[in-house]
Design an enzyme around this catalytic site. Structure first.
Site, PDB file in Angstrom:
ATOM      1  CG  ASP A   1      -3.413 -13.893 -92.939  1.00 47.99           C
ATOM      2  OD1 ASP A   1      -2.602 -14.823 -92.836  1.00 47.99           O
ATOM      3  OD2 ASP A   1      -3.306 -13.001 -93.809  1.00 47.99           O
TER       4      ASP A   1
ATOM      5  CE  LYS B   1      -3.730 -20.593 -96.099  1.00 52.36           C
ATOM      6  NZ  LYS B   1      -2.768 -19.756 -96.817  1.00 52.36           N
ATOM      7  CG  ASN B   2      -0.550 -19.245 -93.764  1.00 55.89           C
ATOM      8  OD1 ASN B   2      -0.861 -19.833 -94.822  1.00 55.89           O
ATOM      9  ND2 ASN B   2      -1.028 -18.069 -93.439  1.00 55.89           N
TER      10      ASN B   2
ATOM     11  CB  CYS C   1      -2.972 -12.570-105.204  1.00 58.25           C
ATOM     12  SG  CYS C   1      -2.434 -11.936-103.641  1.00 58.25           S
TER      13      CYS C   1
ATOM     14  NE  ARG D   1      -5.548 -20.343-102.677  1.00 59.16           N
ATOM     15  CZ  ARG D   1      -4.663 -19.812-103.518  1.00 59.16           C
ATOM     16  NH1 ARG D   1      -5.067 -19.102-104.534  1.00 59.16           N
ATOM     17  NH2 ARG D   1      -3.385 -19.989-103.331  1.00 59.16           N
TER      18      ARG D   1
ATOM     19  NE  ARG E   1       1.106 -11.421-101.162  1.00 53.81           N
ATOM     20  CZ  ARG E   1       0.410 -12.454-100.706  1.00 53.81           C
ATOM     21  NH1 ARG E   1      -0.726 -12.735-101.269  1.00 53.81           N
ATOM     22  NH2 ARG E   1       0.854 -13.211 -99.733  1.00 53.81           N
TER      23      ARG E   1
HETATM   24  C1  EPZ Z   1       2.350 -14.775 -95.389  1.00 51.55           C
HETATM   25  O1  EPZ Z   1       2.424 -14.339 -96.733  1.00 51.55           O
HETATM   26  C2  EPZ Z   1       1.020 -15.517 -95.264  1.00 51.55           C
HETATM   27  N1  EPZ Z   1       0.999 -16.642 -96.203  1.00 51.55           N
HETATM   28  C3  EPZ Z   1      -0.133 -14.559 -95.588  1.00 51.55           C
HETATM   29  O2  EPZ Z   1      -1.346 -15.285 -95.356  1.00 51.55           O
HETATM   30  C4  EPZ Z   1      -0.062 -13.386 -94.610  1.00 51.55           C
HETATM   31  O3  EPZ Z   1      -1.082 -12.469 -94.938  1.00 51.55           O
HETATM   32  C5  EPZ Z   1       1.306 -12.697 -94.732  1.00 51.55           C
HETATM   33  O4  EPZ Z   1       2.352 -13.663 -94.484  1.00 51.55           O
HETATM   34  C6  EPZ Z   1       1.474 -11.563 -93.724  1.00 51.55           C
HETATM   35  O5  EPZ Z   1       1.317 -12.061 -92.429  1.00 51.55           O
HETATM   36  C7  EPZ Z   1       1.654 -17.781 -95.866  1.00 51.55           C
HETATM   37  O6  EPZ Z   1       2.263 -17.893 -94.817  1.00 51.55           O
HETATM   38  C8  EPZ Z   1       1.543 -18.918 -96.839  1.00 51.55           C
HETATM   39  P1  EPZ Z   1       4.893 -11.305 -96.401  1.00 51.55           P
HETATM   40  P2  EPZ Z   1       3.827 -13.731 -97.300  1.00 51.55           P
HETATM   41  O7  EPZ Z   1       6.056 -11.607 -97.253  1.00 51.55           O
HETATM   42  O8  EPZ Z   1       4.966 -14.327 -96.601  1.00 51.55           O
HETATM   43  C9  EPZ Z   1       5.746  -7.181 -98.484  1.00 51.55           C
HETATM   44  C10 EPZ Z   1      -3.441 -16.168 -95.877  1.00 51.55           C
HETATM   45  O9  EPZ Z   1      -4.523 -15.573 -95.953  1.00 51.55           O
HETATM   46  N2  EPZ Z   1       6.856  -7.879 -99.133  1.00 51.55           N
HETATM   47  O10 EPZ Z   1       5.010 -11.450 -94.917  1.00 51.55           O
HETATM   48  O11 EPZ Z   1       3.765 -13.817 -98.773  1.00 51.55           O
HETATM   49  C11 EPZ Z   1       4.371  -7.693 -98.899  1.00 51.55           C
HETATM   50  O12 EPZ Z   1       3.928  -7.052-100.090  1.00 51.55           O
HETATM   51  C12 EPZ Z   1      -2.195 -15.548 -96.485  1.00 51.55           C
HETATM   52  O13 EPZ Z   1      -3.266 -17.274 -95.293  1.00 51.55           O
HETATM   53  C13 EPZ Z   1       7.791  -7.151 -99.867  1.00 51.55           C
HETATM   54  O14 EPZ Z   1       7.688  -5.939 -99.991  1.00 51.55           O
HETATM   55  O15 EPZ Z   1       3.665 -12.204 -96.878  1.00 51.55           O
HETATM   56  C14 EPZ Z   1       3.519  -7.332 -97.707  1.00 51.55           C
HETATM   57  O16 EPZ Z   1       3.132  -5.983 -97.801  1.00 51.55           O
HETATM   58  C15 EPZ Z   1      -2.505 -14.293 -97.293  1.00 51.55           C
HETATM   59  N3  EPZ Z   1       8.824  -7.808-100.458  1.00 51.55           N
HETATM   60  C16 EPZ Z   1       4.470  -7.504 -96.517  1.00 51.55           C
HETATM   61  O17 EPZ Z   1       5.797  -7.447 -97.074  1.00 51.55           O
HETATM   62  C17 EPZ Z   1       8.987  -9.159-100.345  1.00 51.55           C
HETATM   63  O18 EPZ Z   1       9.976  -9.702-100.886  1.00 51.55           O
HETATM   64  C18 EPZ Z   1       4.317  -8.820 -95.784  1.00 51.55           C
HETATM   65  O19 EPZ Z   1       4.360  -9.842 -96.765  1.00 51.55           O
HETATM   66  C19 EPZ Z   1       8.031  -9.885 -99.602  1.00 51.55           C
HETATM   67  C20 EPZ Z   1       6.974  -9.233 -98.994  1.00 51.55           C
END
Ligand code: EPZ
Length: 423
Positions: free
Chosen positions: A310, A22-23, A115, A402, A120
């Site tokens: 995850d 999915k990701n 969420c 999802r 996020r």
């Molecule tokens: C991806 O989300 C995945 N989703 C998430 O999987 C996964 O948990 C996450 O990466 C971490 O591995 C998809 O790939 C569609 P991040 P993403 O930006 O990219 C902070 C699932 O269950 N952050 O890597 O949205 C954020 O708050 C989903 O399949 C900022 O501070 O996550 C978090 O603490 C859930 N500023 C950390 O970084 C930003 O601009 C990592 O988030 C962006 C993120």
């Protein structure tokens, strides 16, 4: 709304095919917006998140055909504004921002809502895109981001945040940089296999990207892209989830279409807990045997190649009935413990404090009506129910749908006693 009825006590056996990731599918589908040539993407899982992304792309003007796992897309003419009513349903929609900006010079995308796993933010996404020369404004809940007259320019940018790199932020900047003049260097890039799969797709279209899968990605701007056919990598989180089911309730479960190299951290924890994972030579088939005397473990989530956030909820379900004390600390989403409260209602002995769960294994959980909350927490409840005494009803199954392709059908294929019913 559907719910899943799980009758505890069945022994899982047999084999299932793991679906495409999915990701990886979500940013790759979004990346199709970068080209006006036809792309064909295979092994896109039939889950609601990919369905939303397909709807967003067609709302942007794309022509899409989908038959089973294959998606054929032609984005000859596209508009720059993503539809709010679709974007608001899925945070990952944010990854259309980079390709829209690169292709049309502008992108209007709703700020993602928070969420249940925590805030996020998208500040790192914007930091990266602004480094390429884009200007950002906010208007009635939308991000409006615009490229300069002469187009985006290559730049060096560091995408590290307080919780480490950003997966979708790295994707957005990499896609936006494809047409940026000159060289773009992303430092502290996310190194997840899904980022690497996106880079492979972009390079197959004619982009010039090196270093994906490491912390430093270098993109040389090009002027246009062609078409391609691409098969999405296996879903390592779905594979890990079914591995957890196999050690909780299985006896020699076989998972096909996995990728051992992407599962190193996940494999390691199962092995130090005493379970056996036997891979074939190619590393794409694995047989799981529950250990005779499993023991607990400590998990601290980290960006790839560390332990994936995850998977921590699913492992909490394993630890709930593993003798001894286990510890799960989520450094990426410190609030991602919704599953613990529901598992405690099933008799689990878990204390959550300050982003860490301490789990004391109990002999057996017992059934209770529980409610799904987020994707991985819901999967964890299904796992916990597999050996719980009695019958567990898990409501709000849409959370699971999802990100897991036909989870009830796959569990039935493994001899689990489950049924999907209308609520
Ligand atoms: C991806 O989300 C995945 N989703 C998430 O999987 C996964 O948990 C996450 O990466 C971490 O591995 C998809 O790939 C569609 P991040 P993403 O930006 O990219 C902070 C699932 O269950 N952050 O890597 O949205 C954020 O708050 C989903 O399949 C900022 O501070 O996550 C978090 O603490 C859930 N500023 C950390 O970084 C930003 O601009 C990592 O988030 C962006 C993120």
């Amino acid at each position: 709304m559907d719910k899943l009825i799980v009758h505890g006590g069945a022994t899982l056996r047999g084999s299932v095919n793991i679906s495409g990731s999915k990701n990886a599918s979500l940013p790759i589908l979004a990346a199709s917006l970068l080209t006006d040539k036809e792309v064909i993407i295979r092994r896109v899982p039939d889950v609601s998140d990919t369905n939303y992304m397909v709807q967003i792309i067609s709302a942007l003007g794309g022509e899409i055909e989908r038959s089973s796992g294959t998606v054929r897309i032609n984005n000859k003419e596209i508009v720059d504004t993503a539809p709010y009513d679709l974007v608001r349903r899925m945070r990952a929609s944010i990854c259309v921002m980079g390709p829209l900006l690169a292709r049309t010079g502008r992108a209007v995308v709703s700020l993602p809502g928070g969420c249940i796993i925590g805030d996020r933010p998208v500040d790192l996404h914007l930091r990266g895109l602004e480094a390429l020369g884009a200007t950002t404004e906010f208007e009635s809940g939308n991000i409006i981001i615009t490229a300069p007259k002469g187009g985006l320019k290559g730049a060096e940018v560091n995408l590290r945040g307080t919780h480490g790199p950003t997966v979708l932020g790295t994707d957005n900047v990499m896609m936006a940089a494809v047409f940026a003049e000159g060289t773009t260097v992303i430092e502290s890039a996310a190194a997840e296999p899904e980022v690497e799969d996106l880079a492979n797709f972009l390079n197959a279209l004619g982009a010039k990207i090196e270093g994906a899968g490491t912390r430093r990605i270098v993109i040389q701007g090009v002027t246009s892209l062609g078409g391609t056919e691409h098969t999405v990598i296996p879903d390592r989180i779905e594979a890990g989830t079914f591995m957890a089911a196999a050690v909780i309730a299985g006896d020699g479960v076989v998972l096909r279409r996995v990728c051992r190299e992407q599962m190193v951290a996940i494999n390691h924890i199962f092995e130090i807990c005493g379970h056996k994972l036997i891979y074939n030579e190619a590393g794409d088939i694995v047989t799981i045997h529950r250990g005779e005397n499993p023991i607990g473990a400590e998990i601290i989530t980290a960006p790839f190649p560390g332990y994936p956030t995850d998977m921590q909820a699913q492992m909490t379900a394993v630890f709930a009935t593993t003798p001894g004390i286990s510890v799960v600390k989520d450094t990426i989403f410190p609030q991602r413990f919704m599953h613990c409260a529901e598992m405690k209602r099933m008799g689990a002995d878990i204390n959550v404090d300050n982003g860490t769960a301490i789990i004391k294994g109990v002999k057996q959980l017992s059934s209770a009506p529980v409610m799904a909350s987020d994707l991985r927490a819901s999967a964890a409840l299904v796992l916990a129910a597999l050996t719980a005494k009695g019958t567990t009803a898990i409501s709000r199954l849409y959370h699971i749908d999802r990100g897991y392709e036909h989870i009830d059908e796959k569990l039935l294929q493994l001899n689990a006693h489950v049924e999907r019913v209308k609520e």
